[in-house]
Design an enzyme around this catalytic site. Sequence first.
Site, PDB file in Angstrom:
ATOM      1  N   GLY A  16       2.146  13.291   8.723  1.00 39.35           N
ATOM      2  CA  GLY A  16       2.167  14.448   8.298  1.00 39.35           C
ATOM      3  C   GLY A  16       1.796  15.458   9.463  1.00 39.35           C
ATOM      4  N   CYS A  43       0.175   5.072  10.586  1.00 37.05           N
ATOM      5  CA  CYS A  43       1.680   4.129  10.353  1.00 37.05           C
ATOM      6  C   CYS A  43       1.964   3.891  11.636  1.00 37.05           C
ATOM      7  CB  CYS A  43       2.410   5.011  10.364  1.00 37.05           C
ATOM      8  SG  CYS A  43       4.518   4.357  10.381  1.00 37.05           S
ATOM      9  N   CYS A  48       2.387   0.548   8.985  1.00 33.87           N
ATOM     10  CA  CYS A  48       4.087   0.006   9.233  1.00 33.87           C
ATOM     11  C   CYS A  48       4.358   0.271   9.993  1.00 33.87           C
ATOM     12  CB  CYS A  48       4.581   1.213   8.438  1.00 33.87           C
ATOM     13  SG  CYS A  48       4.070   2.363   8.029  1.00 33.87           S
ATOM     14  N   LYS A  51       2.952  -3.374  11.531  1.00 38.28           N
ATOM     15  CA  LYS A  51       2.862  -4.915  10.794  1.00 38.28           C
ATOM     16  C   LYS A  51       4.406  -4.989  10.457  1.00 38.28           C
ATOM     17  CE  LYS A  51       4.613  -3.703   7.177  1.00 38.28           C
ATOM     18  NZ  LYS A  51       4.287  -3.065   6.353  1.00 38.28           N
ATOM     19  N   TYR A  99       5.199  10.732  21.030  1.00 38.07           N
ATOM     20  CA  TYR A  99       5.067  10.945  19.824  1.00 38.07           C
ATOM     21  C   TYR A  99       3.724  12.786  21.107  1.00 38.07           C
ATOM     22  CZ  TYR A  99       5.173   9.587  15.399  1.00 38.07           C
ATOM     23  OH  TYR A  99       5.765   9.403  14.111  1.00 38.07           O
ATOM     24  N   TYR A 177      -0.151  -4.034  -1.782  1.00 38.50           N
ATOM     25  CA  TYR A 177       1.352  -4.189  -0.125  1.00 38.50           C
ATOM     26  C   TYR A 177       0.654  -5.247   0.997  1.00 38.50           C
ATOM     27  CZ  TYR A 177       3.901   0.468  -1.992  1.00 38.50           C
ATOM     28  OH  TYR A 177       4.844   0.940  -2.515  1.00 38.50           O
ATOM     29  N   GLU A 181       2.029  -8.297   2.305  1.00 37.48           N
ATOM     30  CA  GLU A 181       2.555  -8.058   3.717  1.00 37.48           C
ATOM     31  C   GLU A 181       1.726  -9.448   4.673  1.00 37.48           C
ATOM     32  OE1 GLU A 181       4.543  -3.726   3.111  1.00 37.48           O
ATOM     33  OE2 GLU A 181       2.878  -4.129   4.305  1.00 37.48           O
ATOM     34  N   ASP A 301      -2.235  10.652   3.102  1.00 34.03           N
ATOM     35  CA  ASP A 301      -2.997   9.696   2.629  1.00 34.03           C
ATOM     36  C   ASP A 301      -4.064  10.644   2.070  1.00 34.03           C
ATOM     37  OD1 ASP A 301      -0.971   7.834   2.764  1.00 34.03           O
ATOM     38  OD2 ASP A 301      -2.300   6.160   3.804  1.00 34.03           O
ATOM     39  N   ALA A 339       9.054   0.508  -0.005  1.00 35.79           N
ATOM     40  CA  ALA A 339       9.182  -1.236  -0.189  1.00 35.79           C
ATOM     41  C   ALA A 339       8.582  -2.132   0.534  1.00 35.79           C
ATOM     42  CB  ALA A 339      10.321  -1.541   1.299  1.00 35.79           C
ATOM     43  N   HIS A 434      31.861  -7.861   0.191  1.00 35.20           N
ATOM     44  CA  HIS A 434      32.382  -9.116  -0.270  1.00 35.20           C
ATOM     45  C   HIS A 434      32.277 -10.029   0.594  1.00 35.20           C
ATOM     46  CE1 HIS A 434      32.473 -13.010  -3.251  1.00 35.20           C
ATOM     47  NE2 HIS A 434      33.086 -13.770  -1.725  1.00 35.20           N
ATOM     48  N   GLU A 439      26.038  -6.757  -3.143  1.00 33.17           N
ATOM     49  CA  GLU A 439      27.361  -6.347  -3.893  1.00 33.17           C
ATOM     50  C   GLU A 439      27.111  -6.632  -5.915  1.00 33.17           C
ATOM     51  OE1 GLU A 439      31.184  -9.269  -3.841  1.00 33.17           O
ATOM     52  OE2 GLU A 439      29.768 -10.524  -2.826  1.00 33.17           O
TER      53      GLU A 439
HETATM   54  P1  NDP Z   1      -3.136  -1.224  -3.072  1.00 36.77           P
HETATM   55  O1  NDP Z   1      -3.702  -0.226  -3.507  1.00 36.77           O
HETATM   56  O2  NDP Z   1      -1.828  -1.701  -2.984  1.00 36.77           O
HETATM   57  O3  NDP Z   1      -3.483  -2.952  -3.298  1.00 36.77           O
HETATM   58  C1  NDP Z   1      -5.075  -2.826  -3.927  1.00 36.77           C
HETATM   59  C2  NDP Z   1      -5.266  -4.538  -3.983  1.00 36.77           C
HETATM   60  O4  NDP Z   1      -6.680  -4.878  -3.958  1.00 36.77           O
HETATM   61  C3  NDP Z   1      -4.984  -4.376  -5.662  1.00 36.77           C
HETATM   62  O5  NDP Z   1      -4.540  -6.031  -5.964  1.00 36.77           O
HETATM   63  C4  NDP Z   1      -6.258  -4.419  -6.416  1.00 36.77           C
HETATM   64  O6  NDP Z   1      -6.556  -4.947  -7.674  1.00 36.77           O
HETATM   65  C5  NDP Z   1      -7.177  -4.859  -5.424  1.00 36.77           C
HETATM   66  N1  NDP Z   1      -8.920  -5.050  -5.521  1.00 36.77           N
HETATM   67  C6  NDP Z   1      -9.059  -2.786  -4.950  1.00 36.77           C
HETATM   68  N2  NDP Z   1     -10.774  -3.541  -5.337  1.00 36.77           N
HETATM   69  C7  NDP Z   1     -10.911  -4.486  -5.266  1.00 36.77           C
HETATM   70  C8  NDP Z   1     -11.992  -5.567  -5.177  1.00 36.77           C
HETATM   71  N3  NDP Z   1     -13.435  -4.993  -5.333  1.00 36.77           N
HETATM   72  N4  NDP Z   1     -11.839  -6.796  -5.487  1.00 36.77           N
HETATM   73  C9  NDP Z   1     -10.745  -7.507  -5.746  1.00 36.77           C
HETATM   74  N5  NDP Z   1      -9.596  -7.073  -5.141  1.00 36.77           N
HETATM   75  C10 NDP Z   1      -9.754  -5.705  -5.451  1.00 36.77           C
HETATM   76  O7  NDP Z   1      -3.709  -1.376  -1.503  1.00 36.77           O
HETATM   77  P2  NDP Z   1      -3.702  -1.837   0.068  1.00 36.77           P
HETATM   78  O8  NDP Z   1      -4.957  -2.168   0.381  1.00 36.77           O
HETATM   79  O9  NDP Z   1      -2.431  -3.311  -0.256  1.00 36.77           O
HETATM   80  O10 NDP Z   1      -2.908  -0.092   0.902  1.00 36.77           O
HETATM   81  C11 NDP Z   1      -2.999   0.624  -0.016  1.00 36.77           C
HETATM   82  C12 NDP Z   1      -1.988   1.161   0.452  1.00 36.77           C
HETATM   83  O11 NDP Z   1      -1.029   1.419   1.648  1.00 36.77           O
HETATM   84  C13 NDP Z   1      -0.524   1.141  -0.656  1.00 36.77           C
HETATM   85  O12 NDP Z   1      -1.237   1.616  -1.421  1.00 36.77           O
HETATM   86  C14 NDP Z   1       0.737   1.283  -0.756  1.00 36.77           C
HETATM   87  O13 NDP Z   1       1.081   2.620  -0.967  1.00 36.77           O
HETATM   88  C15 NDP Z   1       0.123   1.403   0.974  1.00 36.77           C
HETATM   89  N6  NDP Z   1       0.925   0.941   1.917  1.00 36.77           N
HETATM   90  C16 NDP Z   1       2.369   0.815   2.283  1.00 36.77           C
HETATM   91  C17 NDP Z   1       3.588  -0.368   2.972  1.00 36.77           C
HETATM   92  C18 NDP Z   1       4.203  -0.251   2.760  1.00 36.77           C
HETATM   93  O14 NDP Z   1       5.760   0.894   1.946  1.00 36.77           O
HETATM   94  N7  NDP Z   1       5.060  -1.140   2.530  1.00 36.77           N
HETATM   95  C19 NDP Z   1       2.161  -1.257   3.368  1.00 36.77           C
HETATM   96  C20 NDP Z   1       0.997  -0.827   3.400  1.00 36.77           C
HETATM   97  C21 NDP Z   1       0.362   0.246   2.477  1.00 36.77           C
HETATM   98  P3  NDP Z   1      -6.279  -4.054  -8.499  1.00 36.77           P
HETATM   99  O15 NDP Z   1      -4.808  -4.623  -9.187  1.00 36.77           O
HETATM  100  O16 NDP Z   1      -7.044  -4.930  -9.971  1.00 36.77           O
HETATM  101  O17 NDP Z   1      -6.740  -2.380  -8.803  1.00 36.77           O
END
Ligand code: NDP
Length: 457
Positions: A16, A43, A48, A51, A99, A177, A181, A301, A339, A434, A439
């Site tokens: 950003g 990223c 991103c 990863k 960059y 996410y 992953e 973020d 995704a 196809h 499709e």
């Molecule tokens: P997320 O917010 O996606 O997921 C966090 C997970 O951790 C949830 O399952 C949550 O559970 C769990 N959690 C939170 N606190 C605790 C705890 N104290 N004990 C146990 N489990 C816990 O976060 P991520 O860290 O996976 O990713 C951060 C952000 O980064 C994402 O929201 C996404 O926007 C971005 N990202 C995007 C990607 C992409 O576009 N492909 C790839 C990676 C990251 P609960 O559901 O119960 O809250």
Amino acid sequence: MPQFDYDLITIGAGSGGVRASRLAGGYGARSAVVEADRVGGTCVLRGCIPKKLLVYGVHYAAQFEDAANYGWTVESATHNWAALIRNKNTELDRLHGIYLTILKNNKVALHEGRGVLVDPHTVEVNGKRITGANILIAVGGWPSLPKVPGIEHAITSNEALELPKRPQRIAIVGGGYIAVEFAGIFEGLGSEVTLIVRSSLLRGFDADISAALATEFGKRHVAIKSGVEISSIAKQGEALTLTFSNGDKMTVDCVLYATGRHANTKNLGLEAAGVKTKENGAIMVDEWQRTSVPHIYAVGDVTDKLQLTPVAIAEGRAVSETLFNNNPIKADRENVPTAVFSTPPISTVGLTEVEARAKYGKLDVYESRFKPLIHTLSGRDERTYMKIVVESKTDKVVGCHMMGADSPEIIQGLAIALKCGATKAQFDATVGIHPSAAEEFVTMRTKRAEPEAKAAE
Ligand code: NDP
């Protein structure tokens, strides 16, 4: 003499921040960016890109297996984790260089060091003070770790991308996410993976998608331990013993926490500048990315909205277009596709069924589950799942969801259709390609029974 050193000072050279500062520079504004780490941000350096390179690397394992029924003999394929990490880092160095070139070509001054606001127009970097008519905060986020005894033995996604050796037994905490992953990355290379999910896998995604992924994880030997949390982590030699809230114990070589990310706002001088934050530390912004101080903006973020690179880029662009190109625009967060690069990948645009039902009431839901053509020969037991959510009254498609190979490539195109307000009739009138998985999105004809109809059966 101008009143300020710069027209825009951006703190944070991630996706950003770089987009905003280089556009500003390109439009002739005096633009500077302050960065404490290497230019590139989450990223490029620890998200991103690295990863996805690891995900690509892992895909070969399944492809070698699948090739056999296509007539190939692939003998004694072995994987060298250190080589993958080394080559990935070489690519990150190249991107970092690109960059730097982008900033230079757009006449953006780079101030290396941690930037701290000392007043609403001044940023201090390494003891030097620079002033800006406008300031943009784009410092991103950082992994959040819960307070658990022994948490110092855990790693986050930052370290997971740099591990010198692949752990054989790994527990991954979280169901979002990052957790899913990395589950795919480590499982694909032969590690024993246990996902520890306190509530549900991919909460917030369409429930059918989460269920489809859980089924595939089951086939791939990713164990899911749900409804529990880790209450302590103890280190004995090289091994870690995890004790769970229900008293269970487990021994692993590594525990990775992917439990969300928080805004990087600590010790940034926000109070000195008068910038307000939410309780979780994220900066509050209006629809123009303006903070509580009108000439201080924030994108990405650090604002705790949609934590996605393209969204941060859109926000950064909006700030510079508005300020320096006489083109006031706001970042559009309608129908943002996303995704998850799990194995298989997931992609989605629009509303989940639950969200759509809450917003529109009556829906037409179409879904398709099938074995992809490639696996009719490979013999791999992997299924693809697709779902279209349609508002009954208008026939408008309000959500498309997919789990299966190439889903991010497919959903990106469908996102344009949703942006244009496409109806299901228009999907149906589109000729398919196809044979392809894509499709299916234009050939789903049978509505799924509505919940009340199902109950009456
Ligand atoms: P997320 O917010 O996606 O997921 C966090 C997970 O951790 C949830 O399952 C949550 O559970 C769990 N959690 C939170 N606190 C605790 C705890 N104290 N004990 C146990 N489990 C816990 O976060 P991520 O860290 O996976 O990713 C951060 C952000 O980064 C994402 O929201 C996404 O926007 C971005 N990202 C995007 C990607 C992409 O576009 N492909 C790839 C990676 C990251 P609960 O559901 O119960 O809250």
